[in-house]
Design a protein around this motif. Sequence first.
Motif, PDB file in Angstrom:
ATOM      1  N   GLY A 161     -12.517   5.370   3.451  1.00 55.21           N
ATOM      2  CA  GLY A 161     -12.828   4.922   2.103  1.00 55.21           C
ATOM      3  C   GLY A 161     -11.612   4.593   1.263  1.00 55.21           C
ATOM      4  N   TYR A 162     -10.429   5.027   1.709  1.00 57.80           N
ATOM      5  CA  TYR A 162      -9.196   4.736   0.968  1.00 57.80           C
ATOM      6  C   TYR A 162      -8.357   3.646   1.634  1.00 57.80           C
ATOM      7  N   ALA A 163      -8.801   3.156   2.788  1.00 55.74           N
ATOM      8  CA  ALA A 163      -7.961   2.279   3.599  1.00 55.74           C
ATOM      9  C   ALA A 163      -7.660   0.949   2.932  1.00 55.74           C
ATOM     10  N   ASP A 164      -8.512   0.488   2.009  1.00 54.40           N
ATOM     11  CA  ASP A 164      -8.243  -0.782   1.346  1.00 54.40           C
ATOM     12  C   ASP A 164      -7.167  -0.664   0.279  1.00 54.40           C
ATOM     13  N   ARG A 165      -6.876   0.582  -0.139  1.00 53.89           N
ATOM     14  CA  ARG A 165      -5.898   0.781  -1.216  1.00 53.89           C
ATOM     15  C   ARG A 165      -4.678   1.581  -0.782  1.00 53.89           C
ATOM     16  N   LEU A 166      -4.804   2.357   0.277  1.00 53.94           N
ATOM     17  CA  LEU A 166      -3.748   3.265   0.678  1.00 53.94           C
ATOM     18  C   LEU A 166      -3.487   3.190   2.182  1.00 53.94           C
ATOM     19  N   HIS A 167      -2.286   3.537   2.557  1.00 52.97           N
ATOM     20  CA  HIS A 167      -1.926   3.730   3.959  1.00 52.97           C
ATOM     21  C   HIS A 167      -1.931   5.236   4.194  1.00 52.97           C
ATOM     22  N   VAL A 168      -2.978   5.735   4.831  1.00 48.49           N
ATOM     23  CA  VAL A 168      -3.180   7.166   5.003  1.00 48.49           C
ATOM     24  C   VAL A 168      -2.703   7.576   6.395  1.00 48.49           C
ATOM     25  N   VAL A 169      -1.844   8.589   6.441  1.00 49.96           N
ATOM     26  CA  VAL A 169      -1.335   9.120   7.699  1.00 49.96           C
ATOM     27  C   VAL A 169      -1.690  10.605   7.758  1.00 49.96           C
TER      28      VAL A 169
ATOM     29  N   LYS B 196       0.828  -1.202   0.000  1.00 49.43           N
ATOM     30  CA  LYS B 196       0.000   0.000   0.000  1.00 49.43           C
ATOM     31  C   LYS B 196       0.867   1.260   0.000  1.00 49.43           C
ATOM     32  N   PRO B 197       0.663   2.153  -0.949  1.00 50.91           N
ATOM     33  CA  PRO B 197       1.395   3.424  -0.930  1.00 50.91           C
ATOM     34  C   PRO B 197       0.975   4.264   0.273  1.00 50.91           C
ATOM     35  N   THR B 198       1.930   4.994   0.826  1.00 50.28           N
ATOM     36  CA  THR B 198       1.663   5.860   1.968  1.00 50.28           C
ATOM     37  C   THR B 198       1.333   7.266   1.494  1.00 50.28           C
ATOM     38  N   VAL B 199       0.248   7.801   2.052  1.00 49.03           N
ATOM     39  CA  VAL B 199      -0.199   9.161   1.784  1.00 49.03           C
ATOM     40  C   VAL B 199      -0.095   9.942   3.084  1.00 49.03           C
ATOM     41  N   LEU B 200       0.583  11.062   3.068  1.00 46.78           N
ATOM     42  CA  LEU B 200       0.715  11.918   4.242  1.00 46.78           C
ATOM     43  C   LEU B 200      -0.118  13.179   4.055  1.00 46.78           C
TER      44      LEU B 200
ATOM     45  N   GLU C  24      -7.340   6.593 -10.086  1.00 49.57           N
ATOM     46  CA  GLU C  24      -8.006   6.324 -11.367  1.00 49.57           C
ATOM     47  C   GLU C  24      -7.004   6.172 -12.516  1.00 49.57           C
ATOM     48  N   LYS C  25      -5.906   6.931 -12.440  1.00 49.20           N
ATOM     49  CA  LYS C  25      -4.883   6.876 -13.489  1.00 49.20           C
ATOM     50  C   LYS C  25      -3.866   5.758 -13.240  1.00 49.20           C
ATOM     51  N   GLY C  26      -4.010   5.040 -12.127  1.00 51.33           N
ATOM     52  CA  GLY C  26      -3.059   3.985 -11.817  1.00 51.33           C
ATOM     53  C   GLY C  26      -1.660   4.479 -11.533  1.00 51.33           C
ATOM     54  N   LEU C  27      -1.550   5.676 -10.946  1.00 48.04           N
ATOM     55  CA  LEU C  27      -0.238   6.291 -10.740  1.00 48.04           C
ATOM     56  C   LEU C  27       0.379   5.986  -9.384  1.00 48.04           C
ATOM     57  N   LEU C  28      -0.372   5.327  -8.507  1.00 43.76           N
ATOM     58  CA  LEU C  28       0.153   5.016  -7.178  1.00 43.76           C
ATOM     59  C   LEU C  28       0.545   3.554  -7.093  1.00 43.76           C
ATOM     60  N   THR C  29       1.836   3.315  -7.115  1.00 48.09           N
ATOM     61  CA  THR C  29       2.365   1.951  -6.923  1.00 48.09           C
ATOM     62  C   THR C  29       3.404   2.017  -5.838  1.00 48.09           C
ATOM     63  N   ARG C  30       3.566   0.917  -5.160  1.00 51.41           N
ATOM     64  CA  ARG C  30       4.504   0.857  -4.034  1.00 51.41           C
ATOM     65  C   ARG C  30       5.929   0.869  -4.541  1.00 51.41           C
TER      66      ARG C  30
ATOM     67  N   ALA D  68      10.660   9.833   9.458  1.00 53.75           N
ATOM     68  CA  ALA D  68      11.853   9.054   9.130  1.00 53.75           C
ATOM     69  C   ALA D  68      11.903   7.730   9.880  1.00 53.75           C
ATOM     70  N   GLU D  69      11.434   7.730  11.125  1.00 55.83           N
ATOM     71  CA  GLU D  69      11.605   6.565  11.982  1.00 55.83           C
ATOM     72  C   GLU D  69      10.405   5.626  12.013  1.00 55.83           C
ATOM     73  N   ALA D  70       9.209   6.153  11.758  1.00 52.74           N
ATOM     74  CA  ALA D  70       8.004   5.355  11.977  1.00 52.74           C
ATOM     75  C   ALA D  70       7.187   5.083  10.725  1.00 52.74           C
ATOM     76  N   LEU D  71       7.444   5.797   9.638  1.00 54.74           N
ATOM     77  CA  LEU D  71       6.585   5.680   8.462  1.00 54.74           C
ATOM     78  C   LEU D  71       7.351   5.157   7.264  1.00 54.74           C
ATOM     79  N   PRO D  72       6.672   4.398   6.390  1.00 57.10           N
ATOM     80  CA  PRO D  72       7.264   4.112   5.087  1.00 57.10           C
ATOM     81  C   PRO D  72       7.385   5.419   4.302  1.00 57.10           C
ATOM     82  N   PRO D  73       8.262   5.475   3.314  1.00 55.56           N
ATOM     83  CA  PRO D  73       8.379   6.707   2.511  1.00 55.56           C
ATOM     84  C   PRO D  73       7.045   7.073   1.873  1.00 55.56           C
ATOM     85  N   ALA D  74       6.658   8.333   2.005  1.00 53.24           N
ATOM     86  CA  ALA D  74       5.383   8.788   1.440  1.00 53.24           C
ATOM     87  C   ALA D  74       5.478   8.886  -0.074  1.00 53.24           C
ATOM     88  N   LYS D  75       4.411   8.507  -0.744  1.00 56.39           N
ATOM     89  CA  LYS D  75       4.282   8.689  -2.186  1.00 56.39           C
ATOM     90  C   LYS D  75       3.530   9.972  -2.515  1.00 56.39           C
TER      91      LYS D  75
END
Length: 313
Positions: free
Chosen positions: A110-118, A80-84, A307-313, A162-169
């Motif tokens: 509503g985005y939790a199945d596709r994204l890791h939202v922070v 899941k891509p991370t969104v900050l 929708e554009k398929g631009l978010l990949t891990r 830096a310490e707790a999150l995957p790199p944000a996309k």
Amino acid sequence: MVAAAHPPYPIGTPGEPWGSAERARWLERQVIRRSYRQDVLERLDRLPSHFAIESYGALPSDPERYPLHAVRVGDGAASKPTVLVTGGVHGYETSGVHGALRFLETEAEGYADRLHVVVVPCVSPWGYETINRWNPGAVDPNRSFFTGSGSPEATLLMAYAAEALPPAKVHFDLHETTDTDNTEFRPALNAREGKRPEALSPIPHGFYTVAPTRSPELGFQQAVIAAVEKVTPIAAPDEAANIIGCPIQGPGIIFYDKRALHLCGGFTEARYVTTTEVYPDSPDTTPEICIRAQVAAVRGGLDHLLEKGLLTR
């Protein structure tokens, strides 16, 4: 048109930078005007129990009063891509804080199945309570995202990411441009830096986005604008085709070198980054409209990327 120069600020001597005495005088003038606990922390307590609320420190000026929290929605699995989403880097920009909270309450799941939202809804809680751009040391957190900046607001958020999150996309940094930018905060900045009163750019009367020069991703910015213009007007450029002194790159879009300026919007390696700027001071705008505009910006940007398929891990 360029706004007239402001009169001298009531603290300091024109042309001389502030020292510790001037900063202390400035701090003495600040007054608590609203409650971070009631407006932010108590709303976090009412979020669904499966939302992960994490503490990433507290402001040293009053750790008990100003704990700092982030909220995770959706697990941080590698797939899941991370969104900050950050709000309240400038605490006085009210809809940034309440827009981040509203997004958590109404849209994030509503985005939790596709994204890791922070979501970090209020980066600068002292600034929120005093309706202030700076922190108690007269330091602007949104010019402080570098090591040793003197801003605990920026330092603690950078460490958490830096310490707790995957790199944000993706990174949405929610802001406002207010009339007080010219009447209070720019004069205070010039006084602090020992600069003479100067001519000021007019405040944009509408919403605009600030894209990072290094990776503007215009399609992403345009999707944010398209979503927001259904809620509130988009800012028109001035006679020189500028917004806040920057050439427009499309309706309601300007570029900043966010990393060079040490802005919150420049501290991650995210490819898709936007700083939203809502105008709250129009007689045709309400606090509710400004909050809805912030939510629309995040939703519009995310929907475009998905929708554009631009978010990949």
